[in-house]
Motif scaffolding. Structure first.
Motif, PDB file in Angstrom:
ATOM      1  N   THR A  57       9.938   5.111   6.599  1.00 27.35           N
ATOM      2  CA  THR A  57      11.376   5.548   6.557  1.00 27.35           C
ATOM      3  C   THR A  57      11.283   5.735   4.403  1.00 27.35           C
ATOM      4  N   PHE A  58      10.867   5.603   4.113  1.00 26.35           N
ATOM      5  CA  PHE A  58      10.471   5.454   2.949  1.00 26.35           C
ATOM      6  C   PHE A  58      11.375   6.303   1.836  1.00 26.35           C
ATOM      7  N   ALA A  59      11.356   7.698   2.362  1.00 31.98           N
ATOM      8  CA  ALA A  59      12.614   8.060   1.880  1.00 31.98           C
ATOM      9  C   ALA A  59      13.767   7.912   1.591  1.00 31.98           C
ATOM     10  N   GLU A  60      14.229   6.983   2.537  1.00 34.55           N
ATOM     11  CA  GLU A  60      15.758   6.020   2.992  1.00 34.55           C
ATOM     12  C   GLU A  60      15.718   4.964   2.495  1.00 34.55           C
ATOM     13  N   GLN A  61      14.698   4.316   1.581  1.00 33.82           N
ATOM     14  CA  GLN A  61      14.688   2.930   1.238  1.00 33.82           C
ATOM     15  C   GLN A  61      15.324   3.323  -0.257  1.00 33.82           C
ATOM     16  N   ASN A  62      15.567   2.117  -0.537  1.00 33.92           N
ATOM     17  CA  ASN A  62      16.546   2.010  -1.720  1.00 33.92           C
ATOM     18  C   ASN A  62      15.147   2.372  -2.931  1.00 33.92           C
ATOM     19  N   THR A  63      15.570   2.551  -4.305  1.00 34.43           N
ATOM     20  CA  THR A  63      14.937   2.611  -5.482  1.00 34.43           C
ATOM     21  C   THR A  63      13.950   1.277  -5.670  1.00 34.43           C
ATOM     22  N   ASP A  64      15.082   0.583  -5.647  1.00 35.06           N
ATOM     23  CA  ASP A  64      14.736  -1.425  -5.686  1.00 35.06           C
ATOM     24  C   ASP A  64      13.617  -1.822  -5.002  1.00 35.06           C
ATOM     25  N   ARG A  65      14.239  -1.287  -3.844  1.00 31.96           N
ATOM     26  CA  ARG A  65      12.766  -2.174  -2.675  1.00 31.96           C
ATOM     27  C   ARG A  65      11.345  -1.402  -2.862  1.00 31.96           C
ATOM     28  N   LYS A  66      11.814  -0.109  -3.250  1.00 33.42           N
ATOM     29  CA  LYS A  66      11.164   1.099  -3.719  1.00 33.42           C
ATOM     30  C   LYS A  66       9.702   0.651  -4.987  1.00 33.42           C
ATOM     31  N   SER A  67      10.455  -0.152  -5.757  1.00 32.93           N
ATOM     32  CA  SER A  67       9.887  -0.144  -7.416  1.00 32.93           C
ATOM     33  C   SER A  67       9.044  -1.442  -6.419  1.00 32.93           C
ATOM     34  N   ARG A  68       9.791  -2.201  -5.460  1.00 31.02           N
ATOM     35  CA  ARG A  68       8.692  -3.754  -5.480  1.00 31.02           C
ATOM     36  C   ARG A  68       7.344  -3.353  -4.710  1.00 31.02           C
ATOM     37  N   ILE A  69       7.131  -1.921  -5.054  1.00 28.64           N
ATOM     38  CA  ILE A  69       5.547  -1.713  -3.643  1.00 28.64           C
ATOM     39  C   ILE A  69       4.483  -1.043  -5.525  1.00 28.64           C
ATOM     40  N   TYR A  70       3.641  -1.941  -5.672  1.00 30.43           N
ATOM     41  CA  TYR A  70       2.257  -1.487  -6.407  1.00 30.43           C
ATOM     42  C   TYR A  70       1.959  -0.418  -5.301  1.00 30.43           C
ATOM     43  N   VAL A  71       1.615   0.464  -6.368  1.00 26.98           N
ATOM     44  CA  VAL A  71       1.174   1.317  -4.678  1.00 26.98           C
ATOM     45  C   VAL A  71      -0.564   1.264  -4.684  1.00 26.98           C
ATOM     46  N   GLU A  72      -1.149   1.300  -6.098  1.00 26.53           N
ATOM     47  CA  GLU A  72      -3.016   0.983  -6.233  1.00 26.53           C
ATOM     48  C   GLU A  72      -3.237  -0.022  -5.174  1.00 26.53           C
ATOM     49  N   ASP A  73      -2.224  -1.665  -5.567  1.00 24.43           N
ATOM     50  CA  ASP A  73      -2.407  -1.970  -5.603  1.00 24.43           C
ATOM     51  C   ASP A  73      -2.517  -2.421  -3.562  1.00 24.43           C
ATOM     52  N   LEU A  74      -1.629  -1.884  -3.295  1.00 27.76           N
ATOM     53  CA  LEU A  74      -1.668  -1.807  -1.650  1.00 27.76           C
ATOM     54  C   LEU A  74      -2.754  -1.279  -0.963  1.00 27.76           C
ATOM     55  N   MET A  75      -3.067   0.000  -2.180  1.00 28.43           N
ATOM     56  CA  MET A  75      -4.192   0.758  -1.407  1.00 28.43           C
ATOM     57  C   MET A  75      -5.730   0.270  -1.728  1.00 28.43           C
ATOM     58  N   VAL A  76      -6.059  -1.195  -2.297  1.00 28.40           N
ATOM     59  CA  VAL A  76      -6.980  -2.099  -2.276  1.00 28.40           C
ATOM     60  C   VAL A  76      -6.729  -2.181  -1.106  1.00 28.40           C
ATOM     61  N   THR A  77      -5.803  -3.171  -0.904  1.00 29.81           N
ATOM     62  CA  THR A  77      -5.798  -4.282   0.012  1.00 29.81           C
ATOM     63  C   THR A  77      -6.128  -3.032   1.436  1.00 29.81           C
ATOM     64  N   LEU A  78      -5.277  -2.195   1.719  1.00 32.16           N
ATOM     65  CA  LEU A  78      -5.906  -1.696   2.563  1.00 32.16           C
ATOM     66  C   LEU A  78      -6.983  -0.949   3.072  1.00 32.16           C
ATOM     67  N   THR A  79      -7.788  -0.742   2.029  1.00 31.86           N
ATOM     68  CA  THR A  79      -9.259  -0.420   1.830  1.00 31.86           C
ATOM     69  C   THR A  79      -9.842  -1.704   2.316  1.00 31.86           C
ATOM     70  N   GLY A  80      -9.972  -2.624   1.865  1.00 34.24           N
ATOM     71  CA  GLY A  80     -10.266  -4.294   2.269  1.00 34.24           C
ATOM     72  C   GLY A  80     -10.021  -4.112   3.819  1.00 34.24           C
ATOM     73  N   TYR A  81      -8.423  -3.602   3.806  1.00 32.22           N
ATOM     74  CA  TYR A  81      -8.517  -4.219   5.552  1.00 32.22           C
ATOM     75  C   TYR A  81      -9.051  -2.828   5.920  1.00 32.22           C
ATOM     76  N   VAL A  82      -9.688  -2.243   5.967  1.00 32.98           N
ATOM     77  CA  VAL A  82      -9.958  -0.902   6.753  1.00 32.98           C
ATOM     78  C   VAL A  82     -11.446  -1.301   6.868  1.00 32.98           C
ATOM     79  N   CYS A  83     -12.294  -1.618   5.455  1.00 38.84           N
ATOM     80  CA  CYS A  83     -13.144  -1.987   5.965  1.00 38.84           C
ATOM     81  C   CYS A  83     -13.973  -2.971   6.584  1.00 38.84           C
ATOM     82  N   ALA A  84     -13.267  -4.407   6.791  1.00 35.51           N
ATOM     83  CA  ALA A  84     -12.868  -5.577   7.262  1.00 35.51           C
ATOM     84  C   ALA A  84     -12.861  -5.019   8.649  1.00 35.51           C
ATOM     85  N   PHE A  85     -12.128  -4.311   8.995  1.00 39.02           N
ATOM     86  CA  PHE A  85     -11.641  -4.093  10.601  1.00 39.02           C
ATOM     87  C   PHE A  85     -13.182  -2.822  10.987  1.00 39.02           C
ATOM     88  N   SER A  86     -13.033  -2.104  10.497  1.00 38.62           N
ATOM     89  CA  SER A  86     -14.523  -1.179  10.704  1.00 38.62           C
ATOM     90  C   SER A  86     -15.932  -2.087  10.954  1.00 38.62           C
TER      91      SER A  86
END
Length: 109
Positions: A57-86
């Motif tokens: 629902t990203f396109a529907e989220q308001n700008t304030d909520r979207k601006s709280r997400i740091y994409v690079e940090d999210l990618m690093v975190t998810l990459t860590g989880y993908v590695c750990a789960f693997s």
């Protein structure tokens, strides 16, 4: 490309988490480490479900909520989880999460 990477990571984590939960839930007289992993994976699964909803629902989220997400940090975190789960998947014997349905992870079906 970043949104595809994030989406793929979330989808993959949502796919493997229930398998790990199901497998670990079936362990009788599990040592505390296994119980702790089960608790953590269960909590993370709930977080991944919320993240999936946010991404879908990203396109529907308001700008304030979207601006709280740091994409690079999210990618690093998810990459860590993908590695750990693997790694966890490998330690638990493949769990059949390669998508072939036969449990050996060879892709042959």
């Amino acid at each position: 490309m970043e949104s595809l990477t994030i989406t793929a990571a979330v989808v993959g984590l949502l796919r493997v988490a229930p398998v790990i939960i199901r497998l670990l839930s079936g362990v009788t007289d599990a040592p505390s480490t296994v119980r702790n992993v089960l608790i953590e994976v269960s909590a993370l699964h709930a977080i991944f479900l919320q993240l999936e909803n946010f991404v879908v629902t990203f396109a529907e989220q308001n700008t304030d909520r979207k601006s709280r997400i740091y994409v690079e940090d999210l990618m690093v975190t998810l990459t860590g989880y993908v590695c750990a789960f693997s790694e966890l998947d490998m330690e638990l014997g493949g769990l059949g999460t390669a998508g072939d349905g036969d449990g050996n992870g060879d892709g042959a079906g």
